[in-house]
Structures are given as C-alpha cells and as structure tokens.
Design a protein around this motif. Structure first.
Motif, PDB file in Angstrom:
ATOM      1  N   ASN A   1       1.972  -1.824 -28.765  1.00 54.20           N
ATOM      2  CA  ASN A   1       1.810  -3.222 -28.383  1.00 54.20           C
ATOM      3  C   ASN A   1       3.137  -3.928 -28.128  1.00 54.20           C
ATOM      4  O   ASN A   1       3.167  -4.995 -27.534  1.00 54.20           O
ATOM      5  N   CYS A   2       4.233  -3.329 -28.588  1.00 50.89           N
ATOM      6  CA  CYS A   2       5.554  -3.921 -28.375  1.00 50.89           C
ATOM      7  C   CYS A   2       6.266  -3.315 -27.178  1.00 50.89           C
ATOM      8  O   CYS A   2       7.324  -3.782 -26.785  1.00 50.89           O
ATOM      9  N   THR A   3       5.702  -2.252 -26.624  1.00 51.67           N
ATOM     10  CA  THR A   3       6.340  -1.552 -25.515  1.00 51.67           C
ATOM     11  C   THR A   3       5.720  -1.992 -24.197  1.00 51.67           C
ATOM     12  O   THR A   3       4.503  -1.995 -24.044  1.00 51.67           O
ATOM     13  N   SER A   4       6.578  -2.383 -23.244  1.00 49.51           N
ATOM     14  CA  SER A   4       6.065  -2.785 -21.935  1.00 49.51           C
ATOM     15  C   SER A   4       5.496  -1.581 -21.205  1.00 49.51           C
ATOM     16  O   SER A   4       6.109  -0.514 -21.183  1.00 49.51           O
ATOM     17  N   VAL A   5       4.349  -1.743 -20.625  1.00 50.30           N
ATOM     18  CA  VAL A   5       3.722  -0.662 -19.862  1.00 50.30           C
ATOM     19  C   VAL A   5       3.892  -0.984 -18.382  1.00 50.30           C
ATOM     20  O   VAL A   5       3.350  -1.961 -17.883  1.00 50.30           O
ATOM     21  N   PHE A   6       4.679  -0.157 -17.697  1.00 49.02           N
ATOM     22  CA  PHE A   6       4.925  -0.394 -16.284  1.00 49.02           C
ATOM     23  C   PHE A   6       3.899   0.365 -15.461  1.00 49.02           C
ATOM     24  O   PHE A   6       3.945   1.577 -15.369  1.00 49.02           O
ATOM     25  N   ALA A   7       2.964  -0.397 -14.895  1.00 52.06           N
ATOM     26  CA  ALA A   7       1.888   0.223 -14.123  1.00 52.06           C
ATOM     27  C   ALA A   7       1.954  -0.254 -12.678  1.00 52.06           C
ATOM     28  O   ALA A   7       0.966  -0.671 -12.106  1.00 52.06           O
ATOM     29  N   ASN A   8       3.159  -0.225 -12.130  1.00 54.38           N
ATOM     30  CA  ASN A   8       3.334  -0.656 -10.751  1.00 54.38           C
ATOM     31  C   ASN A   8       2.954   0.462  -9.792  1.00 54.38           C
ATOM     32  O   ASN A   8       3.117   1.641 -10.101  1.00 54.38           O
ATOM     33  N   THR A   9       2.445   0.095  -8.626  1.00 49.80           N
ATOM     34  CA  THR A   9       1.957   1.071  -7.654  1.00 49.80           C
ATOM     35  C   THR A   9       2.697   0.930  -6.336  1.00 49.80           C
ATOM     36  O   THR A   9       2.761  -0.166  -5.765  1.00 49.80           O
ATOM     37  N   PHE A  10       3.262   2.040  -5.848  1.00 46.03           N
ATOM     38  CA  PHE A  10       3.852   2.052  -4.516  1.00 46.03           C
ATOM     39  C   PHE A  10       2.745   2.385  -3.523  1.00 46.03           C
ATOM     40  O   PHE A  10       2.170   3.481  -3.571  1.00 46.03           O
ATOM     41  N   ILE A  11       2.412   1.445  -2.668  1.00 46.34           N
ATOM     42  CA  ILE A  11       1.292   1.611  -1.752  1.00 46.34           C
ATOM     43  C   ILE A  11       1.538   2.812  -0.833  1.00 46.34           C
ATOM     44  O   ILE A  11       2.560   2.918  -0.173  1.00 46.34           O
ATOM     45  N   GLY A  12       0.547   3.719  -0.822  1.00 42.65           N
ATOM     46  CA  GLY A  12       0.647   4.921  -0.004  1.00 42.65           C
ATOM     47  C   GLY A  12       1.069   6.143  -0.788  1.00 42.65           C
ATOM     48  O   GLY A  12       0.930   7.268  -0.301  1.00 42.65           O
ATOM     49  N   SER A  13       1.568   5.954  -2.023  1.00 43.86           N
ATOM     50  CA  SER A  13       2.025   7.106  -2.805  1.00 43.86           C
ATOM     51  C   SER A  13       0.878   8.018  -3.205  1.00 43.86           C
ATOM     52  O   SER A  13       1.079   9.207  -3.472  1.00 43.86           O
ATOM     53  N   ASP A  14      -0.339   7.479  -3.217  1.00 40.98           N
ATOM     54  CA  ASP A  14      -1.496   8.289  -3.584  1.00 40.98           C
ATOM     55  C   ASP A  14      -1.954   9.186  -2.435  1.00 40.98           C
ATOM     56  O   ASP A  14      -2.815  10.044  -2.609  1.00 40.98           O
TER      57      ASP A  14
ATOM     58  N   LEU B   1       3.608 -14.934   1.030  1.00 40.71           N
ATOM     59  CA  LEU B   1       3.267 -13.536   0.801  1.00 40.71           C
ATOM     60  C   LEU B   1       2.731 -13.359  -0.611  1.00 40.71           C
ATOM     61  O   LEU B   1       3.325 -13.833  -1.579  1.00 40.71           O
ATOM     62  N   ASN B   2       1.596 -12.702  -0.720  1.00 41.04           N
ATOM     63  CA  ASN B   2       1.071 -12.271  -2.015  1.00 41.04           C
ATOM     64  C   ASN B   2       0.306 -10.972  -1.799  1.00 41.04           C
ATOM     65  O   ASN B   2       0.282 -10.430  -0.686  1.00 41.04           O
ATOM     66  N   ASN B   3      -0.304 -10.464  -2.835  1.00 38.33           N
ATOM     67  CA  ASN B   3      -0.940  -9.156  -2.756  1.00 38.33           C
ATOM     68  C   ASN B   3      -2.077  -9.123  -1.737  1.00 38.33           C
ATOM     69  O   ASN B   3      -2.202  -8.180  -0.945  1.00 38.33           O
ATOM     70  N   GLU B   4      -2.898 -10.169  -1.714  1.00 38.19           N
ATOM     71  CA  GLU B   4      -4.033 -10.214  -0.781  1.00 38.19           C
ATOM     72  C   GLU B   4      -3.546 -10.219   0.671  1.00 38.19           C
ATOM     73  O   GLU B   4      -4.065  -9.488   1.521  1.00 38.19           O
ATOM     74  N   ILE B   5      -2.530 -11.034   0.949  1.00 38.96           N
ATOM     75  CA  ILE B   5      -1.996 -11.116   2.310  1.00 38.96           C
ATOM     76  C   ILE B   5      -1.376  -9.788   2.726  1.00 38.96           C
ATOM     77  O   ILE B   5      -1.567  -9.318   3.857  1.00 38.96           O
ATOM     78  N   MET B   6      -0.641  -9.144   1.824  1.00 42.93           N
ATOM     79  CA  MET B   6       0.010  -7.881   2.154  1.00 42.93           C
ATOM     80  C   MET B   6      -1.012  -6.766   2.361  1.00 42.93           C
ATOM     81  O   MET B   6      -0.844  -5.902   3.229  1.00 42.93           O
ATOM     82  N   GLN B   7      -2.090  -6.752   1.578  1.00 46.38           N
ATOM     83  CA  GLN B   7      -3.135  -5.748   1.767  1.00 46.38           C
ATOM     84  C   GLN B   7      -3.759  -5.875   3.149  1.00 46.38           C
ATOM     85  O   GLN B   7      -4.004  -4.876   3.832  1.00 46.38           O
ATOM     86  N   ASN B   8      -4.004  -7.105   3.571  1.00 47.12           N
ATOM     87  CA  ASN B   8      -4.546  -7.336   4.915  1.00 47.12           C
ATOM     88  C   ASN B   8      -3.522  -6.982   5.983  1.00 47.12           C
ATOM     89  O   ASN B   8      -3.877  -6.488   7.058  1.00 47.12           O
ATOM     90  N   PHE B   9      -2.247  -7.233   5.689  1.00 48.04           N
ATOM     91  CA  PHE B   9      -1.178  -6.990   6.653  1.00 48.04           C
ATOM     92  C   PHE B   9      -1.035  -5.504   6.969  1.00 48.04           C
ATOM     93  O   PHE B   9      -0.850  -5.116   8.129  1.00 48.04           O
ATOM     94  N   VAL B  10      -1.119  -4.649   5.941  1.00 42.42           N
ATOM     95  CA  VAL B  10      -0.905  -3.215   6.160  1.00 42.42           C
ATOM     96  C   VAL B  10      -2.182  -2.484   6.556  1.00 42.42           C
ATOM     97  O   VAL B  10      -2.142  -1.304   6.907  1.00 42.42           O
ATOM     98  N   ASP B  11      -3.316  -3.184   6.509  1.00 46.22           N
ATOM     99  CA  ASP B  11      -4.579  -2.552   6.884  1.00 46.22           C
ATOM    100  C   ASP B  11      -4.524  -2.137   8.360  1.00 46.22           C
ATOM    101  O   ASP B  11      -4.316  -2.958   9.245  1.00 46.22           O
TER     102      ASP B  11
ATOM    103  N   TYR C   1       8.317   8.050   0.153  1.00 44.90           N
ATOM    104  CA  TYR C   1       7.657   6.745   0.219  1.00 44.90           C
ATOM    105  C   TYR C   1       7.161   6.449   1.628  1.00 44.90           C
ATOM    106  O   TYR C   1       7.731   6.889   2.623  1.00 44.90           O
ATOM    107  N   ARG C   2       6.069   5.694   1.676  1.00 41.75           N
ATOM    108  CA  ARG C   2       5.476   5.287   2.947  1.00 41.75           C
ATOM    109  C   ARG C   2       6.140   3.997   3.420  1.00 41.75           C
ATOM    110  O   ARG C   2       6.376   3.084   2.624  1.00 41.75           O
ATOM    111  N   VAL C   3       6.436   3.945   4.712  1.00 46.77           N
ATOM    112  CA  VAL C   3       7.100   2.775   5.288  1.00 46.77           C
ATOM    113  C   VAL C   3       6.234   2.216   6.417  1.00 46.77           C
ATOM    114  O   VAL C   3       5.882   2.929   7.351  1.00 46.77           O
ATOM    115  N   TYR C   4       5.904   0.924   6.303  1.00 45.96           N
ATOM    116  CA  TYR C   4       5.106   0.247   7.319  1.00 45.96           C
ATOM    117  C   TYR C   4       6.004  -0.511   8.289  1.00 45.96           C
ATOM    118  O   TYR C   4       7.044  -1.049   7.899  1.00 45.96           O
ATOM    119  N   SER C   5       5.594  -0.570   9.561  1.00 50.64           N
ATOM    120  CA  SER C   5       6.294  -1.424  10.514  1.00 50.64           C
ATOM    121  C   SER C   5       6.033  -2.877  10.133  1.00 50.64           C
ATOM    122  O   SER C   5       4.975  -3.210   9.609  1.00 50.64           O
TER     123      SER C   5
END
Length: 297
Positions: free
Chosen positions: A17-30, A83-93, A69-73
């Motif tokens: 509970n004292c340790t930060s859990v880094f669960a960040n996702t690089f889009i496309g890494s999957d 810019l936020n997560n919703e806008i970026m998801q639509n942007f790279v779609d 890593y994946r790179v988008y134009s």
C-alpha cells in the motif's frame, strides 16, 4: 510461528500500500506480435549492412521487444482545443502508424522504422515503376524496413519516457507516441501522456531546442508552435513547406546523435524505395569486396 506469519502478512500489506504501482500503457505495445512475424527478415536486413557499417551480425535474440514503440502521424494534432485520453483515442483511431525498432548489440546501435505495405489507389499505382508495383503486390500487408540508421550510443526512448513518468509520479496513464508536431522546435518524437481519468494531457519531448526535463502542457506546445510559425515567415522562400514542414532535398541524410557522433540514415520516402536501398547496399558490398581483392593482388 503463527504470530510470525501474521506479522509478515501485515508487513507485506503495508509495503504494497506504500509502493506506487506504475500501470502506464504505451498504446500499440500490445500489438507487437505483428512485428514478430517478420523477425527473420529484420535480422537478415540488418545483417546486409554489416560490411558497410563495420559491425558484428545480430541474432534474433538481440531484439528487445520491450523497446519497440508504435509511432502515429500527427500533422493535425494542433487542431484540437485540448488533449486528454478520450480525444487522443479518437485521434489515433484508424490513423496511420509505423514502428521504431532499436537494437543495441556489440557497441553498435541500429534503429529501424518499419512500415506496412498498404493498397494504393489506381492513380498512385500509375505513377510507380513496374518493379516497384510488383514488389508491393508481393508484399501487400507485410511489414518492411523503410529506414535504417546506425550509431555507437544505445538509445532507449521507452526508458526515457518511463523515467519521466516515474519522476512525476504518473500512474494509470495511456502514452501515445507521435512522429512530431510540424514546428521548428517540435519536429521530434512527442509522447502524449493521458491520465485515464481524462485529465489534461502532459507532453514529453526529446529536443535539443527545448527543456527535456519537464512535461509541457498542450497550451505551452501550441504557444511554441505559434512562435515558430511567426519565425518561419522570416525564412528564405523555399526553405519550409506548408504547415512549417522542412523541405527535404535528399533521402540520404546524416544527423547528430546524443553523443555528437553521426548516424547514417538510409530512408525510403514512401516505403516503396526499399528496393533501391537494398540494391544500393548490395552494390556497395560488392564494390568493397572487389577493392579488397584488388588490393590483395
């Protein structure tokens, strides 16, 4: 014994509970599996330059898929108000993308950009030579190396972004990597960091013209782009194209690395010029071998 077990469990619970859990996702890494299907081709392609660049051949085991890593134009990214997560998801779609694959082995860094051969329109096909059309037809929907560069210093872009995330205590964010924003100081890789709670995005840049130790807001990025647009107006005519895009005069260029050495970049403008690159590489190798034989004689 029972008390010891309980004490250990309590200590473990507190630690978790004292340790930060880094669960960040690089889009496309999957989706990196699609690159693994051409692993043998990549190794063979890199090794075709061993004599030209004077380095040891690589093996499949030298590929670190955690660094790919994946790179988008990203030409239209500045059109957004925020810019936020919703806008970026639509942007790279359905947005075009490629992969950057760095390989560091035996003191040499090799970096490739991989593109997928896509179907072209009839008009585009009419402008291509017969051999290129045949190549595209035989490799449709396959991943090919469109550019390759060599250097002496290991460069881990994913590692740099991850360090920035940890230094700023950012958790549960999606990271979108863009090919750059069309601006003098922003013509570099851009990592858009979007918290999953739809907070405003933060932007990480690796540029010799900007502070690399801070995260920028989107408003700051737009301000930099506006300043650059004003500066470009004073440039000689023909230096820059539309949207502050530098006009390129050659597909073979040399650019400085972080250690001030030079990387030779062999680039295929549209992906279809790879044939010419391969032919050129083979010719250079043959020429070197011929010169070696003549010198020995």
């Amino acid at each position: 014994m029972k008390n010891k077990v309980i004490a250990i469990l309590i200590a473990s619970f507190i630690l978790l509970n004292c340790t930060s859990v880094f669960a960040n996702t690089f889009i496309g890494s999957d989706n990196i599996e699609e690159i693994k299907t051409v692993e043998d081709y990549i190794v063979e392609y890199v090794n075709s330059y061993t004599e030209i660049e004077d380095f040891e051949p690589i093996n499949n085991s030298d590929i670190d898929y955690n660094k790919i890593y994946r790179v988008y134009s990203s030409a239209e990214i500045l059109d957004n108000d925020k810019l936020n997560n919703e806008i970026m998801q639509n942007f790279v779609d359905n947005k075009e993308y490629d992969y950057t694959m760095p390989i560091y082995c035996n003191g040499k860094n090799v970096e490739m950009i991989l593109d997928k051969i896509e179907e072209l329109s009839d008009e585009e096909n009419n402008n291509l030579p017969t051999d290129v059309l045949e190549f595209r037809k035989n490799n449709l929907e396959k991943w090919i190396v469109s550019s390759i560069s060599f250097g002496t210093e290991e460069y881990d872009y994913i590692g740099k972004v991850n360090k920035m995330l940890q230094d700023n205590n950012i958790n549960n964010a999606n990271v979108y990597i863009l090919s750059g924003i069309t601006s003098i100081r922003l013509n570099t890789l851009v990592a858009v960091i979007c918290p999953e709670n739809n907070e405003e995005a933060k932007i990480f840049l690796q540029s010799s013209k900007l502070d690399n130790d801070k995260l920028y807001t989107f408003d700051e990025i737009k301000e930099i782009a506006e300043q650059d647009a004003e500066e470009i107006k004073s440039f000689p005519e023909g230096t820059y194209g539309d949207d502050a895009t530098p006009i390129q005069t050659s597909v073979d260029t040399s650019v400085p690395t972080t250690d001030n050495n030079k990387i030779i970049i062999i680039s295929a403008v549209s992906g279809v010029a790879v044939l010419a690159i391969v032919v050129a590489a083979v010719c250079i190798v043959k020429k070197k071998k011929t010169e070696k034989v003549n010198n020995e004689e």
